[in-house]
Design a protein around this motif. Structure first.
Motif, mmCIF file in Angstrom:
data_model
loop_
_atom_site.group_PDB
_atom_site.id
_atom_site.type_symbol
_atom_site.label_atom_id
_atom_site.label_comp_id
_atom_site.label_asym_id
_atom_site.label_seq_id
_atom_site.Cartn_x
_atom_site.Cartn_y
_atom_site.Cartn_z
ATOM 1 N N ALA A 135 0.832 -1.198 0.000
ATOM 2 C CA ALA A 135 0.000 0.000 0.000
ATOM 3 C C ALA A 135 0.870 1.252 0.000
ATOM 4 N N PHE A 136 0.333 2.322 -0.539
ATOM 5 C CA PHE A 136 1.064 3.594 -0.582
ATOM 6 C C PHE A 136 1.499 4.011 0.820
ATOM 7 N N GLU A 137 0.643 3.780 1.802
ATOM 8 C CA GLU A 137 0.941 4.200 3.162
ATOM 9 C C GLU A 137 2.172 3.494 3.744
ATOM 10 N N GLU B 103 8.828 -5.198 -4.661
ATOM 11 C CA GLU B 103 7.612 -4.597 -4.110
ATOM 12 C C GLU B 103 7.086 -3.579 -5.097
ATOM 13 N N CYS B 104 5.795 -3.635 -5.356
ATOM 14 C CA CYS B 104 5.159 -2.740 -6.324
ATOM 15 C C CYS B 104 4.109 -1.908 -5.606
ATOM 16 N N CYS B 105 4.211 -0.611 -5.758
ATOM 17 C CA CYS B 105 3.253 0.296 -5.132
ATOM 18 C C CYS B 105 2.552 1.112 -6.204
ATOM 19 N N LEU B 106 1.238 1.019 -6.245
ATOM 20 C CA LEU B 106 0.437 1.777 -7.205
ATOM 21 C C LEU B 106 0.026 3.125 -6.618
ATOM 22 N N THR B 107 -0.426 3.996 -7.478
ATOM 23 C CA THR B 107 -0.856 5.369 -7.139
ATOM 24 C C THR B 107 0.244 6.151 -6.427
ATOM 25 N N ALA B 108 1.494 5.821 -6.711
ATOM 26 C CA ALA B 108 2.646 6.523 -6.120
ATOM 27 C C ALA B 108 3.233 7.437 -7.194
ATOM 28 N N ASN B 109 2.909 8.705 -7.123
ATOM 29 C CA ASN B 109 3.275 9.677 -8.141
ATOM 30 C C ASN B 109 4.461 10.515 -7.683
ATOM 31 N N ASN C 286 -0.103 10.522 -3.438
ATOM 32 C CA ASN C 286 -1.221 9.765 -3.988
ATOM 33 C C ASN C 286 -2.374 10.710 -4.303
ATOM 34 N N TYR C 287 -3.491 10.146 -4.761
ATOM 35 C CA TYR C 287 -4.606 10.988 -5.216
ATOM 36 C C TYR C 287 -5.418 11.557 -4.062
ATOM 37 N N GLN C 288 -5.131 11.108 -2.839
ATOM 38 C CA GLN C 288 -5.787 11.698 -1.667
ATOM 39 C C GLN C 288 -4.962 12.838 -1.072
ATOM 40 N N GLY C 289 -3.812 13.106 -1.666
ATOM 41 C CA GLY C 289 -2.980 14.207 -1.201
ATOM 42 C C GLY C 289 -1.972 13.821 -0.135
ATOM 43 N N ASP C 290 -1.800 12.522 0.116
ATOM 44 C CA ASP C 290 -0.809 12.059 1.093
ATOM 45 C C ASP C 290 0.572 11.984 0.448
ATOM 46 N N TYR C 291 1.608 12.215 1.260
ATOM 47 C CA TYR C 291 2.994 12.184 0.780
ATOM 48 C C TYR C 291 3.771 11.082 1.476
ATOM 49 N N ARG C 292 4.719 10.487 0.757
ATOM 50 C CA ARG C 292 5.654 9.542 1.341
ATOM 51 C C ARG C 292 7.027 9.766 0.702
ATOM 52 N N LYS C 293 8.076 9.556 1.495
ATOM 53 C CA LYS C 293 9.438 9.686 0.979
ATOM 54 C C LYS C 293 10.098 8.312 0.926
ATOM 55 N N VAL C 294 10.781 8.061 -0.169
ATOM 56 C CA VAL C 294 11.507 6.797 -0.365
ATOM 57 C C VAL C 294 12.997 7.097 -0.426
ATOM 58 N N GLN C 295 13.749 6.310 0.299
ATOM 59 C CA GLN C 295 15.209 6.358 0.218
ATOM 60 C C GLN C 295 15.698 5.042 -0.380
ATOM 61 N N ALA C 296 16.689 5.124 -1.240
ATOM 62 C CA ALA C 296 17.217 3.932 -1.904
ATOM 63 C C ALA C 296 18.670 4.176 -2.286
ATOM 64 N N ARG C 297 19.379 3.104 -2.555
ATOM 65 C CA ARG C 297 20.767 3.266 -2.993
ATOM 66 C C ARG C 297 20.810 3.874 -4.393
#
Length: 482
Positions: free
Chosen positions: A4-6, A170-176, A194-205
């Motif tokens: 999930a996006f969350e 891992e595949c996450c949909l609605t992650a813009n 996402n389309y509800q206006g929530d934000y998430r930050k991803v860190q990766a190598r």
């Protein structure tokens, strides 16, 4: 597996590679790297299936020559534009990677030998049928070419089990993607919404942007603007050198000797100019497609010739009475567009529902583009006439001088190339020969936006070859001792 996006931030600490965009390039990379045991997070801005809320982000403005509305020129959901892909493929010609005499900007910083080792794997990803080798047509300046014309593969269906069950992908949909963070020459975080206006930050190598030949430019323009040029300090070419493959019906022909072109056995025959013709005629590459007419349409064309060339029409009727088979053919074409700085993707002042500026495409065909298709047709016409193989009738718009391109109909192939072009230095392009942003050690771009020139072949095979080559590059970096 799907998450999930969350939850994407909770998993980001374990991610080796974050791939942004689940089209042909992104999905093939995600599956390949995951199968090698690397932890991959695949972020797709769309839903599992088509939705208006996602597709709406593709609305944009077109300035210049008539073009397909941007909203309908690509698809924005899992699998990307492979969901309407026609399945037609062939590699670029070897000379497509070199500087053509009519346009030196066609040179790539790599040659075809850099991609050839990935042909077999790319063909497996796309389920391509084997094709015969190209065949030069004697004394014509043309060669007969072949495309894989198999059933088009839908990557979301082909890799459905992997996307659902893989322990390393891992595949996450609605992650813009809406922003990037950068520090000391490395991207330290990618911000998704996402389309509800929530934000998430991803860190990766490592990060890979694989959102297509318009979106890659749009997102990098927007992220670079937010970072005040820190992402791409030398951004003069960002969004520029955008290319398409113009498409059109270009004429019709009567073929007296169908065996000379292979039209006696096949209903569709594909031709292109040889490297020598491209040089001597000062043109770019071009694909001509002869589609055999049925007997009724062929007879109509013969009858039409009666007024224009009564002597020839009389000969044709004698041949028919003698039982000689004459084929009519409709001619269609897709040709290479000159890489020009002025053709570009810009940011519009209008925002989409995610508060990202929409795309503005500035696109115009050049005199060289017009010269290419006209000279390619003349080349074929001269061969047919001089060797008594047939006669060519060019479309009215192509027979005019200057050439007046069609303003309706097919127009183009929906093949979006360039905008983040590959080059040897930051002054002339956006990514290096490894597809990495020059100023960022861990951020890469995948897809046809890195093309330095277009050739005439459909781009899907080439972009998957590039994506698999990038997988090997990332593999070498991921396995280095930290």
């Amino acid at each position: 597996m799907y998450i999930a996006f969350e939850d994407i931030s909770e998993h980001s600490h374990a991610v080796d590679v974050c791939i942004i965009g689940a089209g042909a390039a992104g999905t093939s990379m995600a599956v390949t790297l995951a199968e090698r045991g690397h932890r991959v997070l695949l972020c797709e801005g769309g839903d599992a299936d088509y939705s208006e809320r996602s597709q709406e982000c593709y609305r944009g403005e077109v300035v210049g020559d008539p073009y397909i509305p941007l909203y309908g020129a690509r698809l924005r959901y899992l699998g990307g534009s492979t969901n309407h892909w026609g399945g037609i493929c062939r590699p670029l010609d070897r000379y497509d990677f070199t500087a053509k005499s009519a346009a030196s900007e066609t040179a790539w910083p790599i040659g075809r030998d850099a991609l050839s080792p990935y042909y077999r794997a790319a063909a497996s990803v796309l389920d391509l049928a084997p094709t015969p080798a190209d065949q030069p047509i004697t004394d014509s300046g043309l060669k007969r070419i072949y495309f894989s014309l198999g059933h088009p593969t839908r990557l979301k269906e082909k890799y459905a089990t992997t996307l659902s069950e893989s322990n390393t992908l891992e595949c996450c949909l609605t992650a813009n993607l809406v922003a990037l963070e950068s520090q000391n020459g490395k991207v330290t975080g990618a911000i998704f919404k996402n389309y509800q206006g929530d934000y998430r930050k991803v860190q990766a190598r490592y990060f890979v942007l694989a959102c297509g030949g318009i979106e890659n430019s749009r997102l990098l323009l927007w992220c670079n603007q937010q970072l005040n040029g820190q992402l791409i300090p030398q951004a003069d070419t960002l969004g520029h050198y955008w290319m398409e493959h113009p498409h059109a019906t270009v004429g019709q022909a009567l073929i007296f000797e169908p065996a000379a072109l292979g039209l006696d056995e096949d209903y569709n025959v594909f031709l292109s100019p040889t490297a020598q013709s491209i040089s001597s005629r000062q043109i770019l590459n071009c694909g001509l497609r002869l589609h055999r007419m049925n007997a009724e349409a062929t007879q109509e064309l013969i009858d039409e010739l009666a007024d224009q060339a009564p002597t020839l029409a009389g000969r044709l009727r004698v041949w028919q009475a003698q039982g000689r088979v004459i084929h009519g053919a409709v001619l269609r074409a897709a040709w290479e567009q000159e890489p020009r700085f002025d053709n570009r993707i810009e940011l519009s002042e209008e925002l989409d529902d995610l508060d990202v500026p929409r795309s503005r495409l500035v696109w115009q065909q050049s005199e060289l583009d017009r010269h290419t298709i006209r000279e390619s047709m003349l080349l074929l016409g001269e061969y047919l006439r001089d060797h008594e193989v047939g006669r060519l009738q060019m479309a009215d718009w192509l027979a005019d001088t200057p050439v007046q391109l069609p303003t309706e109909g097919e127009l183009a192939g929906r093949h979006h190339m360039g905008g983040t072009r590959m080059s040897l230095n930051a002054e002339e392009g956006i990514v290096n020969p490894d597809c990495r942003l020059f100023a960022q050690d861990n951020f890469y771009v995948a897809g046809s936006s890195v093309f330095a020139s277009a050739g005439h072949a459909n781009p899907t095979l080439t972009l998957v070859q590039l994506a698999l080559r990038l997988c090997d590059h990332l593999e070498s970096r991921l396995t280095q001792t930290v």
